[in-house]
Design a protein around this motif. Sequence first.
Motif, mmCIF file in Angstrom:
data_model
loop_
_atom_site.group_PDB
_atom_site.id
_atom_site.type_symbol
_atom_site.label_atom_id
_atom_site.label_comp_id
_atom_site.label_asym_id
_atom_site.label_seq_id
_atom_site.Cartn_x
_atom_site.Cartn_y
_atom_site.Cartn_z
ATOM 1 N N LEU A 47 4.705 4.894 -6.539
ATOM 2 C CA LEU A 47 4.175 3.929 -5.924
ATOM 3 C C LEU A 47 5.013 4.743 -4.851
ATOM 4 N N ALA A 48 4.396 6.066 -3.858
ATOM 5 C CA ALA A 48 5.395 6.329 -2.539
ATOM 6 C C ALA A 48 5.000 5.496 -1.198
ATOM 7 N N LEU A 49 5.223 4.220 -0.763
ATOM 8 C CA LEU A 49 5.117 3.026 -0.429
ATOM 9 C C LEU A 49 4.647 3.630 1.103
ATOM 10 N N LYS A 50 3.365 3.332 1.919
ATOM 11 C CA LYS A 50 3.610 3.587 3.350
ATOM 12 C C LYS A 50 4.401 3.044 4.442
ATOM 13 N N SER A 59 0.658 -0.979 -0.080
ATOM 14 C CA SER A 59 -0.363 0.171 0.091
ATOM 15 C C SER A 59 0.973 1.355 0.001
ATOM 16 N N GLY A 60 0.373 2.107 -0.456
ATOM 17 C CA GLY A 60 0.907 3.653 -0.846
ATOM 18 C C GLY A 60 0.417 4.636 -1.303
ATOM 19 N N ALA A 61 0.917 6.222 -1.540
ATOM 20 C CA ALA A 61 0.732 7.227 -2.481
ATOM 21 C C ALA A 61 0.799 6.782 -4.028
ATOM 22 N N SER A 75 10.624 0.097 4.502
ATOM 23 C CA SER A 75 11.146 -0.993 4.930
ATOM 24 C C SER A 75 10.874 -2.150 4.666
ATOM 25 N N LYS A 76 10.284 -2.892 3.704
ATOM 26 C CA LYS A 76 9.839 -3.770 3.169
ATOM 27 C C LYS A 76 9.844 -3.648 1.467
ATOM 28 N N VAL A 77 10.529 -2.916 0.823
ATOM 29 C CA VAL A 77 11.453 -3.477 -0.358
ATOM 30 C C VAL A 77 12.602 -3.072 -0.420
#
Length: 618
Positions: free
Chosen positions: A34-37, A12-14, A40-42
């Motif tokens: 996509l700017a991730l919420k 999820s993200g913007a 750290s998950k990437v």
Amino acid sequence: MKMIMPLKATESGAIKHELSAGSIIATGDLLASLALKDPSKVKKIEAFDGKFDIVPATPEFFVADPVTALENVIDGYERLSELRPLEELVQGLMKKCSSADEAANTVATLLQRFCAVESVFAGKVQDDVNQALVKDKKDALAEVVGLNMAHSQFTNRQNAILFLLRQFASLSIAQFAERPMTDELSAALTTLESLEGKEYGSLKIEASSLIREASVEPFSSRKEALRETLSNADDVAQLARGTTISSGVDLLSSFFTDSDSKIAQKSIETFVRRVYRAHNVLNMEVTEVDGVYTANFEFNLGGMEEPGPLRKGVMVVAKDEADAVAKFPSIVDSFSAKIGANTYDSPVNVIHVAYGNPAIIGTDAEASTIATAEAMVAKEKAKLESMGIRAVHIIAPQPEMDPRYFSLTSCDDYREDPLRRDMRPTFYHLLELNRLLDNYDVQRMNSVARNTQVYLGVEKSNTGRGPAPQSVFLRALSHSADLTTPSGSTRVLLTALDELDRAVLDERVTATTSTRIFLNLLSEVETSTDEALETFRSILGQLQSRYATRLLRLKVDEIEVKIRVKGADGSLTPLRLIASSMSGKWLKADAYLEFPDPVTGVTSQFCPLGEAGEDDAK
């Protein structure tokens, strides 16, 4: 037309649109980010700032073991092939093997190594393949990297495999005196032949050739059968015209220096008469002096109203290349004393020099053999021109393999002609290759049948935009007497279509390339010209109805058959039967009487028959 294509994000993200609605886009354009919420998950790609140890590269380190070196080349390490020539690697591989079967299995292992990579990508989109690989091997991504690295070096790896396949048979015969085909090698070749994709065309052709050669009766058995045929032959002229030796013409060269002088002389006479089957061989004398066989013969061009000039030829069997070089001046002098000076405007006489002792002439020795022959002939050039020598033909037998042929022609200033290489002396004339050279830049392609040649022709006079149009030309000879029957014509057509199927796999052939078939029937046909045309139309109609799909897929737009019609008085009339799509109708059949030039043998006039003649009259 509007399409909605969902792009699913696993996190999820913007979302930020990088292009506005209505923008013209191209492949690879960034549409949105996509700017991730939770970034750290990437995993991020960062510059390496540590110490990277590289082992010093030296030739000894990489190629100490030729098998390992070839494995590394096939795995995609291109630099290895630069450090040591492929010739040395393949020769080293063969020397390392203690038996022919071991060599065959080693080659099979290398082929399987190649196919293990290419079978993953063959016939598929690389991006789709990588997506599936990453998903299946998420815990072993090094394997994915290795597969892609190897596949990215496809050209280098393909060249290594091609060289290995082309050299294996000759090197195996030279080292082990046999051409092995183990179950492992057969399976590997079958796998290689089954790879999908045009890029594998050359490899598939080589694989199919090796599989086909393995199915041929062993050399020793064929040689003994031919020996018996020669021994029992009372009429050599009749033997040369028959179908008994159709598969053993080139094999005759293995008897040129046979210990039985009768067999040697019969093989030489049969070979010359067979090669000059389409000509009128008026007389021939084979003699032996101090162990050297010489065949002197007189002939003229066949199938013409006027016999044309009396042509003379000689064939001398030397012990080997060195002996031929030493004897060539005396060969020229002896032949000159026999025929005198040429009285025609064009050269009409021929010299053949055969090497008695078989020796393998691979790619490494080919250039040297040609250079030696050219130097040998160049020294006698002035005499050859005054004698009217049209060509000097070199026949070089090879152990348990077809002989090599080299032709040095007067039109090329007695230099070797690559287009005539490995063709029997009269092939160039019988296949009418000069017609192709007038209009096309011709490249020779691989073919399986010995009496068949395949060429890729690119039009010379291209005035339009884009690449010049090209065609694949299949040109073949046939000694079969049943070609005018439905069964015989079907067999010949299917053989031709098989050759074209292999030819269109070549990466040089484009999707729009048309194909054309030319067949020169050397056996005389006892019929009338009108009956020949009607028979041709009838058989063509049957073939079109049965094989239309295949003919259309291969884009066959012309089938040309040249025959010699034998009249009741024994006279021969050249007749050309043509099924062409050039007029707009698919493979429309017509026939033309030919009137060749008596000196050159090239057709100078045509007379249409049947409907074609009526159309011309109108």
